[in-house]
Each structure stands twice: as structure tokens, then as C-alpha cells.
Design a protein around this motif. Sequence first.
Motif, short mmCIF file in Angstrom:
data_model
loop_
_atom_site.label_atom_id
_atom_site.label_comp_id
_atom_site.label_asym_id
_atom_site.label_seq_id
_atom_site.Cartn_x
_atom_site.Cartn_y
_atom_site.Cartn_z
N ALA A 104 -4.59 -1.45 -5.22
CA ALA A 104 -4.41 -1.95 -3.85
C ALA A 104 -4.46 -3.47 -3.81
O ALA A 104 -3.60 -4.12 -3.19
N TYR A 105 -5.47 -4.06 -4.46
CA TYR A 105 -5.55 -5.52 -4.50
C TYR A 105 -4.30 -6.12 -5.17
O TYR A 105 -3.76 -7.13 -4.71
N ALA A 106 -3.86 -5.48 -6.25
CA ALA A 106 -2.71 -6.00 -6.99
C ALA A 106 -1.44 -5.96 -6.16
O ALA A 106 -0.66 -6.92 -6.12
N ASN A 107 -1.19 -4.84 -5.48
CA ASN A 107 0.02 -4.73 -4.67
C ASN A 107 0.00 -5.68 -3.48
O ASN A 107 1.02 -6.25 -3.10
N ALA B 13 -6.96 0.73 3.36
CA ALA B 13 -7.06 1.45 2.09
C ALA B 13 -8.24 0.93 1.27
O ALA B 13 -9.02 1.71 0.70
N ILE B 14 -8.38 -0.38 1.21
CA ILE B 14 -9.48 -0.98 0.44
C ILE B 14 -10.83 -0.58 1.03
O ILE B 14 -11.78 -0.30 0.29
N LEU C 50 -2.39 5.11 2.24
CA LEU C 50 -2.30 3.81 2.90
C LEU C 50 -1.81 2.73 1.94
O LEU C 50 -1.04 1.83 2.34
N THR C 51 -2.23 2.80 0.67
CA THR C 51 -1.76 1.82 -0.32
C THR C 51 -0.25 1.92 -0.52
O THR C 51 0.47 0.92 -0.50
N ASN C 52 0.23 3.15 -0.71
CA ASN C 52 1.67 3.34 -0.94
C ASN C 52 2.49 2.94 0.29
O ASN C 52 3.54 2.31 0.18
N TRP C 53 1.98 3.31 1.46
CA TRP C 53 2.68 2.97 2.70
C TRP C 53 2.66 1.46 2.92
O TRP C 53 3.68 0.85 3.27
N GLY C 54 1.51 0.84 2.70
CA GLY C 54 1.41 -0.60 2.86
C GLY C 54 2.32 -1.35 1.91
O GLY C 54 2.95 -2.36 2.28
N GLY D 170 2.02 -4.06 6.50
CA GLY D 170 1.61 -3.73 5.14
C GLY D 170 0.19 -4.17 4.83
O GLY D 170 -0.61 -3.42 4.26
N GLU D 171 -0.13 -5.40 5.20
CA GLU D 171 -1.48 -5.92 4.92
C GLU D 171 -2.54 -5.15 5.70
O GLU D 171 -3.64 -4.91 5.20
N SER D 172 -2.21 -4.74 6.93
CA SER D 172 -3.17 -3.96 7.72
C SER D 172 -3.49 -2.64 7.02
O SER D 172 -4.66 -2.22 6.95
N ARG D 173 -2.47 -1.99 6.48
CA ARG D 173 -2.70 -0.71 5.79
C ARG D 173 -3.47 -0.94 4.48
O ARG D 173 -4.33 -0.13 4.11
#
Length: 325
Positions: free
Chosen positions: A118-121, A94-95, A71-75, A87-90
Motif C-alpha cells: 500500500a505504501y509503495a503504490n 487501507a493502511i 481498498l489498496t487495489n481500488w486506490g 485514490g489516496e483516500s482509499r
Amino acid sequence: MEDLNHCLTIEPQLAPAWLDRGDLHSTIATYRESIGQDPIPSYTAALEDLNRMAPLQLNNASFRIARGVILTNWGTYEMRHGRPEEGESRMKTAIEDYLEAIHLDPRQTVTWSHLGHAYANWGMGLSVRKSDPSELYDKAVKAYSQAIALDESSYRGWQGRGRVHGNWGRHESRSGRSAESLYAAALKDQARAVELNPHYFEVWSERGNLKWSWASYKQKVGEEGHALLTSALDDISKAINLNPRMAGLWVDRGNLRWAMLRIKIKNHEDPIPLIRQAMDDFEESVKRIPTLAEPWCWRADLASLLARQPSERPNANDLFKQALE
């Protein structure tokens, strides 16, 4: 992939096989993205495989981490390609997975690092859209700091926290605020990552690009940044020596040399060696991925610039011809 498909045909309830196939789909998605192809079908397949496990694996930290990574990579991909809501939803999902994994096993260093990532991206996505990422960057720093506290010998925590400090510094610089302390913290973290894993090209590349950004910031506020640029060039060159097949490293070094070239021209110094070196870097990048459009254009611009140098006038026709090609 064929082996995993066959395995799941025989035993469709085998949870590790779904996890392995989902991970493979995720790896394929990342590869497809790196070569400019659409990764979404592979991300979709990866998530479907992981969700097949979900009814029995929600209390399994490894499952939560694996799904969070997808989910992080996809988002991140969605935010980079102009779909911030998706992106934010994914990222949020993920978080949630990472936080649940931490609840299940709070001493796993890797989970804290993934949470920080995840937070950084997500923060980078906000920064690109001119929104304030500070709250997300702060959460990312805290997550990476927890990873470091659990295992100070893991380079990933130091590398990740350094990356966040650097991106935060870039955002503050663009916003007209002081970024000196953030860049200093970033360089300290990245230096530790290099110490811990000196044979990994990415830590050298990241430190080089960080020094380049800090040098640009110093020049913006009227300070000298030449030493940082020279050191950045050394770091990116080290990354190339470790992984010469990576086209992006050659692009980075070519662009860095071009930045240094502009300073030489401004200072009325001989630019020809740097022009030729940057042209060589862009040529090496397109040898590896011929479909990269920008390096061809940049090399053409440099060939045209070289042709206009007084000492190169005898070769001007050939250089202009090369630029057109």
C-alpha cells in the motif's frame, strides 16, 4: 457467485460467506482491470460485502486484511486513472486497516507485506504526479523488511522490497540524482526472490524489467549497460517460458528488443534479427489479446523499419503492406 448468493439468502448472518463473496468480487475487479474493463462496480460490490461484516468483525485481523486489499487495489486503480484524491483516500483507509490488523496480530508476515504494498503504490502515485515519494517508499521498505524478518523464506517480502527499491531508483534517476545504490539493493532483493520461488513467472519478469531500468540509467550517466540488457532479456524470456499465455510478457520482451535495436543501429550493427524477433513478440501479444492497440502500432513501425534495410528491398512492398494492415 451463484452458490454464495444462495448461501447468503439462507443465512444472511454468515460472516465467512460475506468475506468469500467480497473476495470473489475483488478478484473479478482485478481481472476486469487486466483486460481493460471498468472494475469499479466489482470493487464497490466487494467493499459493500466486507462492510456488511464490519460491525462484528472490526477486531478480526483477517477482515481488516481483506478490506485493506480491496481498498489498496481500488486506490491504485483510481490513481492510475487520474483521480489521485480518491485514490489516496482509499490508500489511507487501507493502511489504517493493515495497521489495526498488525496491532491485533503483529507476527503475520502477510500483513506487513500488504502494508508495504500500500505504501509503495501510494508512493508510485506521487511519483507519477512529480511529487516526492521518498517518505512513502521508506515506509514501504521498512514494512517489507519487517515481513522478511518474520519469515526470510517468503519470496513476497523480498520481491516487494526489491520492487520498492527499483521504483525509488527510477524516481531518483528521473530527478537527476544518483540511483546506483537503490538499483543495486533492488537487484539483490529480486535475486533472492528468484532463488526462493524460481517457478513463478513474475519474479523473473520483475527482475528482467529492473535490469532494463538499471541499464537505461547507466546509459544515461555514460556507463555501459549492455550486459544488464542481455541479462534482462534472459529473465523476461524465462518468464515467458513459465507463462506463455501472458500477453504483457511478450510486449515487455518486444519493447526490450526494440531498446536493444536502437543501440545496434547507433553502433552501425545489423539490426535485422532483432527487428524480426521484436515483431514476432508483438504478434504473439496480440494473438493473446487482439484488442491491445499499441503492439499493432509498434509492429507496423518495425515492419516499416525493416523495409528500409538495404537487404530487405526486394521485400519492401510486402513489408509496407504489412505495416499498413
